[in-house]
Design an enzyme around this catalytic site. Sequence first.
Site, PDB file in Angstrom:
ATOM      1  N   HIS A   1       4.504  -2.886  -3.233  1.00 18.09           N
ATOM      2  CA  HIS A   1       4.495  -2.874  -4.596  1.00 18.09           C
ATOM      3  C   HIS A   1       3.492  -1.876  -5.192  1.00 18.09           C
ATOM      4  O   HIS A   1       2.633  -1.615  -4.414  1.00 18.09           O
ATOM      5  CB  HIS A   1       4.220  -4.007  -5.335  1.00 18.09           C
ATOM      6  CG  HIS A   1       3.032  -4.586  -5.306  1.00 18.09           C
ATOM      7  ND1 HIS A   1       2.725  -5.599  -4.257  1.00 18.09           N
ATOM      8  CD2 HIS A   1       1.841  -4.527  -5.900  1.00 18.09           C
ATOM      9  CE1 HIS A   1       1.259  -6.028  -4.251  1.00 18.09           C
ATOM     10  NE2 HIS A   1       0.899  -5.396  -5.323  1.00 18.09           N
TER      11      HIS A   1
ATOM     12  N   HIS B   1      -1.366   3.844  -5.721  1.00 21.06           N
ATOM     13  CA  HIS B   1      -1.052   4.134  -4.588  1.00 21.06           C
ATOM     14  C   HIS B   1      -0.320   2.677  -4.151  1.00 21.06           C
ATOM     15  O   HIS B   1      -0.331   1.587  -4.855  1.00 21.06           O
ATOM     16  CB  HIS B   1      -2.535   4.154  -3.749  1.00 21.06           C
ATOM     17  CG  HIS B   1      -3.175   2.951  -3.693  1.00 21.06           C
ATOM     18  ND1 HIS B   1      -4.171   2.570  -4.969  1.00 21.06           N
ATOM     19  CD2 HIS B   1      -3.522   2.023  -3.097  1.00 21.06           C
ATOM     20  CE1 HIS B   1      -4.759   1.365  -4.840  1.00 21.06           C
ATOM     21  NE2 HIS B   1      -4.100   0.910  -3.730  1.00 21.06           N
TER      22      HIS B   1
END
Length: 179
Positions: free
Chosen positions: A37, A121
């Site tokens: 995620h 990220h």
Amino acid sequence: MHRLFVAVDLPDKVKKSVTDIRCELPGARWVAEEQLHLTLRFIGDADELTMRAIKTAFKELTSPAFQLALCGIGHFPPGKHPRVLWVGMTVSEQLLALQQQVELALLEAGIPLEGRKFSPHITIARLKETPARLVIALEEKEKAFASEPFQVTQFHLYSSTLTGSGAIHTRQASYPLIF
């Protein structure tokens, strides 16, 4: 108490492209495909009252849906012994605006502002005593990594339970973005 974070989920096809990067890397603990995620904000421990305040604040948040694409690979901390391997993403003003709105909604709910700058990220592995030269070689090999663009249509409030075999993430609430 709940250990909370806010995230954008990735489509299954994108998760699969990320897991294709996996290889033999000493000391790497790869994140499970279903756990991949994009964290918008780690909140930490919160009681029931605080969680309700967060949910209420997020209901008021309005942000447009947008496209995102993953690209590049790197590690944290930069220039030091690698501890986290990550996949980056294309620059997205909409993503940065959503993260800022999440931050302000959390402030409204009584959560202090994040002290660090947002660095979008996807964590793909945690590294323990992995030789830096091997991490750099993997980064070089995968430097052209890119996912297909995907639509971000919602974000989620998750709780995280730490176990000996890694964290278990449970979705607490979902918040749609505007089309």
